[in-house]
Design an enzyme around this catalytic site. Sequence first.
Site, PDB file in Angstrom:
ATOM      1  CE1 TYR A  45      -3.624   9.858   0.815  1.00  0.00           C
ATOM      2  CE2 TYR A  45      -3.277  11.297   2.696  1.00  0.00           C
ATOM      3  CZ  TYR A  45      -3.520  10.040   2.182  1.00  0.00           C
ATOM      4  OH  TYR A  45      -3.668   8.960   3.027  1.00  0.00           O
ATOM      5  CD  GLU A  99      -4.922   6.061   1.761  1.00  0.00           C
ATOM      6  OE1 GLU A  99      -5.071   4.913   2.224  1.00  0.00           O
ATOM      7  OE2 GLU A  99      -3.846   6.680   1.820  1.00  0.00           O
ATOM      8  CG  HIS A 146      -7.301   6.659   5.377  1.00  0.00           C
ATOM      9  ND1 HIS A 146      -6.742   7.872   5.726  1.00  0.00           N
ATOM     10  CD2 HIS A 146      -6.260   5.861   5.034  1.00  0.00           C
ATOM     11  CE1 HIS A 146      -5.423   7.799   5.607  1.00  0.00           C
ATOM     12  NE2 HIS A 146      -5.104   6.604   5.187  1.00  0.00           N
ATOM     13  CG  HIS A 180      -1.651   1.244   1.485  1.00  0.00           C
ATOM     14  ND1 HIS A 180      -2.995   1.379   1.203  1.00  0.00           N
ATOM     15  CD2 HIS A 180      -1.260   2.440   2.006  1.00  0.00           C
ATOM     16  CE1 HIS A 180      -3.380   2.601   1.540  1.00  0.00           C
ATOM     17  NE2 HIS A 180      -2.337   3.264   2.028  1.00  0.00           N
ATOM     18  CD  GLU A 181       1.663   3.815   3.683  1.00  0.00           C
ATOM     19  OE1 GLU A 181       2.022   4.833   3.078  1.00  0.00           O
ATOM     20  OE2 GLU A 181       0.606   3.746   4.318  1.00  0.00           O
ATOM     21  CG  HIS A 188       0.388   6.156  -0.705  1.00  0.00           C
ATOM     22  ND1 HIS A 188      -0.812   6.607  -1.224  1.00  0.00           N
ATOM     23  CD2 HIS A 188       0.102   5.683   0.531  1.00  0.00           C
ATOM     24  CE1 HIS A 188      -1.773   6.423  -0.339  1.00  0.00           C
ATOM     25  NE2 HIS A 188      -1.262   5.855   0.730  1.00  0.00           N
ATOM     26  CG  ASP A 214      -9.451  10.065   6.600  1.00  0.00           C
ATOM     27  OD1 ASP A 214      -8.246   9.798   6.549  1.00  0.00           O
ATOM     28  OD2 ASP A 214     -10.332   9.406   6.020  1.00  0.00           O
TER      29      ASP A 214
END
Length: 920
Positions: free
Chosen positions: A432, A441, A508, A417-418, A421, A503
Site C-alpha cells: 500500500y 486502490e 488515492h 471498495h473496502e 481491499h 497519501d
Amino acid sequence: MHRPAKLAACSALVGTALVLASVVPAAASADPAPSTVAAPASADPDSDTPTLVDGIAEPTDAKGPADKAALAHLKAKKDRYHIPSAETNLVVSDVTEAGSDETVRFTQRHGGVEVLGGQYIVRMKKKEAERIVTGTSGQYFTDLTVGVEPKISSELAVARAVQAVQYGGKSAGTVGGETTAALTGADQGLVVLPQGAGILTRHVTVRGTDAAGAPVVQEVYIEATTGLPTLQYSGIQTFGIAGVATPAAGATATAAAEGDAADGTGTLLTGVDVPVNLTHDAASGAFLLRDTTRPGTAIETYDAAGVVGYSYPTGTIPAGVELASSPTAALGAELTTTGAVDAHWGAGQVYDYYKNRLGRDSIDGEGQEIRSLVGLVAWEGGTTWNQAYWDGYQMAYGAGDGWNFKPFTADLDVQGHELTHGVVQHTAGLVYVGQSGALNEAFADYFGNAIDVDATGTPLSDPNASLLGEDLCYAAAPTACALRDLDDGTTIDHFAGYPYFYDAGGVHLNSTIFGGALWDIREALGGETADPIVYRALTDYLTPLDGFTQARDAVLAAAKAQGLKGKQLKSVQAAFDTRGIKPGWEKQLGGDGTVLFENLTDFNGVSWAGAGGGWWTIADVPSIDGSGYFGIYAGTIDRKVKPTLVSTPGEWTDVYPDTDGKTVVWIRFSATGSQVMAKSLAGGPEQVVYTTPTTLFNARVSDGVVAWDGLDVEGSRRVGFAKLGGTATLLPGTATGVPDITGGKLAYVREFPTEVSLPDGTYTRTFSAVEVLDTATGAVTEVGPRTQGSITRPTIAGGSVVWAADDRNDPYSAIRKAPVAGGAWSDVVPESNVGGLHIHDLVASSTTITVTSEGDSERLGSGVPLLLQYTLDGKSLGRVTCSTGFTDRAAADTGSTLVWVDTAASYDTLVTRATPVGTC
C-alpha cells in the site's frame, strides 16, 4: 549523474522505493495477438527473471500436487527463469483451483528470510492425466547477496521505528502542539528489501496516535546493521486519504450468538427499503444482524457507536460492543441512522457479487465471515468521523458528521471498495504505497463501483455511474459529494510520485489513472466480460510490488486467457493507451527545474537537500546499483562541480546533510547511536562534532558553527551546537528543537509548560516560542509570541527570523517574522481558514521565504503540496515550479535560488531554479 532505476521508482516511499519494479520500461509490448514465445513483458534491473511469460503450453508433472508440478517447471526451465535452488528459495504461499485452472503463488526467501514483494506465480491447466503450464509472472530478485545476520537488537529497532514515526520525515521540522504522540512498536521479524544486493531490515509495526491525536499504523523497516529507518508507509487502507494492517497476533473475535435464521426488512440511508437476513435469538427475543444464509459464511454487523476508530486491536471486536439488534424483524429507524442496515445489506451484496459473478467464496476465497463495525468516531467523546477502512479482517465504518456526510456505509461502492481491499490482501497483496498502492486502490475502486452499479441497476451510460462515494452526502449533489470519479479523464500526464507521508505515496491521488482504464474496459465490454478479466489479473498475475506497467500486461494477458480476440482485445489495449499507460511511459515525465542529481534512492525522507554559498548537498547510496549504505554527495548549483561523494563509506549511514558552501555537515547512524559529522569542501578529514547513543536530525552549519537537534537519553528533544573543533553544548531546560544557524545566531523553538487556570481547575499547557541564542556571548532572546499550537522551521533571513506558526492547532498556518534582536513581530502571511496555507516546511534566504504548502484540501486531491515563494514583506512570488510531482525537502541558497527534491519523473531528482515560475 544518471543512475539506473532502482528498487522502486514512484518516489513513493519518500524517495524511490517500493514502486520501481513497476515502472521499468517493458522490453516487449503486449501485442493483441497471443504470444507464442516465453518472453518477459518487462525486465527489472535487479532481476534476470522475466516478469511475465505468456502464450506457452508446456507439460509438467501431472501426477503430483500443483505446487510440486509448478516447482518442477521452474527447475526444468532454469535457463529461462534464473531461479537458483528453487526448492530452497521459493516457499508456497497459495494454491488456488478454478475448474481446470491451477494457480500457484510462491514467496521468495533469501537465506531463509522473506524478500519484500518477492513473489512468483505459475499458472497451469489440468485435465485428466495432463497438466500444462500456460504462463508465469511476478517479481523474483536474482541479485541478492546481503547477509542475513542482524547487528542491531530487536529492542533498538523498535525504538528507532517509534522515533521515526514520531519525529522523522517532515515532522522533524515542527515543534509544539498540546499533545504528544502515543506510540508503541512490535517487531515483525527480519525482511530483505530487494534493493541492489539487498537490504536486511527488521520490520516493525508502529501503532498509536500522532501529536494531533490522529490514528497511526505505520510499517517501518529498520536497516539491520546501522539502525536507519529505511522504509516507512501507512498500514491503514481507507476510502479517502489515510492508510490495513494484518490482524494482530492472536486476535480473535467474540463469538456471535446462535439462533434461527429470520427474514427481515430495513431502510437504507437513501430511503430504499431492502430485505435483510437476520438471526432470531430465542433467549432474548431479539433479531440480531447476523446473516447465515450464505453457506459457510456468516455476515455480522456490530453497533460500535462511540468507539474510537483504530483504538482496538486489529481483527477484534471492541470490548462492550455487541451485534446490532432489533426487537422486531422490521428494523427500526435507529438502525438506519447508525448505518447498520446499509452495512448489513451491503455486505451481502458484496458477497453475492464475488460468488455469483467471479466464483469467489467470500473475502479470503475460503468462506471468511464478513464482519462490520458501524458508528465509529474520530476521538473519545466525539460523535463524528468521515472515514471507512478494512483492518485486515473486518470492516470499520465512521459515523459521518451528521450534517455534510452520512455514515460511511451509505454508499455501496464504499463497502465494495473496502471489502475488496481484503480480496487484494488475500491475492496479489499489493503493497500500500506508491504505484503498487495506487493499483490496490484502483482495483478496490473498480470492484466497489461494479458492485454498486450492478446492485442498483445503474447503467454505465449514466453520468454518475463512475462516481465513488456520491451517496455519502446529505445535501450535496453526487458530483460535488463524490470523492473520486473513475471517468475523470486522468492520464499518465497527471501522474506524480509522492512521499510516503502524503497519501501513502499518492495511492488515492494516482489511482484513477489505472482505475479509469479499467472503467473504460468495463464500458467497452460490459461487466460480465470485463469483471472476470480484471479479477483474473488481480488474483492470477499480479504480485505485491507490481506497478502500472506490470498491471497493464497482466490485464492484457488475462484478457487473452479469457478468450478475447480481435476488436474486444484491441479495446482493452486502447483503454490503457488512452490513459497513457504504455511501455516506457515513465520517460515522458519530468519537471521544469535544472537537474542536479538523478535517481535518488530515498526510502524514508532522509534525502533532505542542503544549500548555501552556491553549493548543494544530498544523501544517496554510493553504489551504482543502489546497494550499500547512504553517503553524502555535494556539488555546485551552477553544475561546474559535479556530484562528488564527500563522506567516507563504512558500516554506517550518512543522512540529513547541510552546507554553507564551505563545510558539509550531516548525521551518521550506526548500531551504537548517532554522530554529527563535518567535512570541509576544500578537502581534509571528516570531523566528529558530537556523539550520542540516541537519534539525531536537523543538522545545520554556518561559518564554522554546527547546530543540530535530536533526542536525549530521556526521549526529549534537545538542540545542540558546537564550533568546529570545539566542545558541544546542549541547550538546557525544557524541550527544544528545529535549529537554524547563521552568522553565529542560533534560532530554535523552546517549549514552555505553563499552568493555566480555567473555570473547572488548573491545568498544565505547553506553549512554544522561538528563541535566538548568540553563540559568542550566550545571550538568549525570545522573539515573537508564545503559542499553544505548533511552530515549523524558524529560519534566520537577513536581520529577521521567519517561521510557520499554527496557533489554532488546525491545518492552517501563518508565516511569521520577528527581528533577530527581538522587538515587534508580524505575520508576513496571516493564518487563514479560507484558502489558507497548510505549511509542512519552510526555508528562507536573506530576501525570500519558501514554504511547502497545500492549498485548501477539503476534498481529496485538491491540496497537493506546492512550493510557494514570498518576499520578506509578504509579497507573493507565486509557485516556484509547475512540476506535477511532489516538490519538497527544499533548501535555499541566495535570493530566489532554490534546490529541492522533485518526484515528477517517477523517481526522486534533485533540481534547482533561480527564479520562481509564478503561475502555471
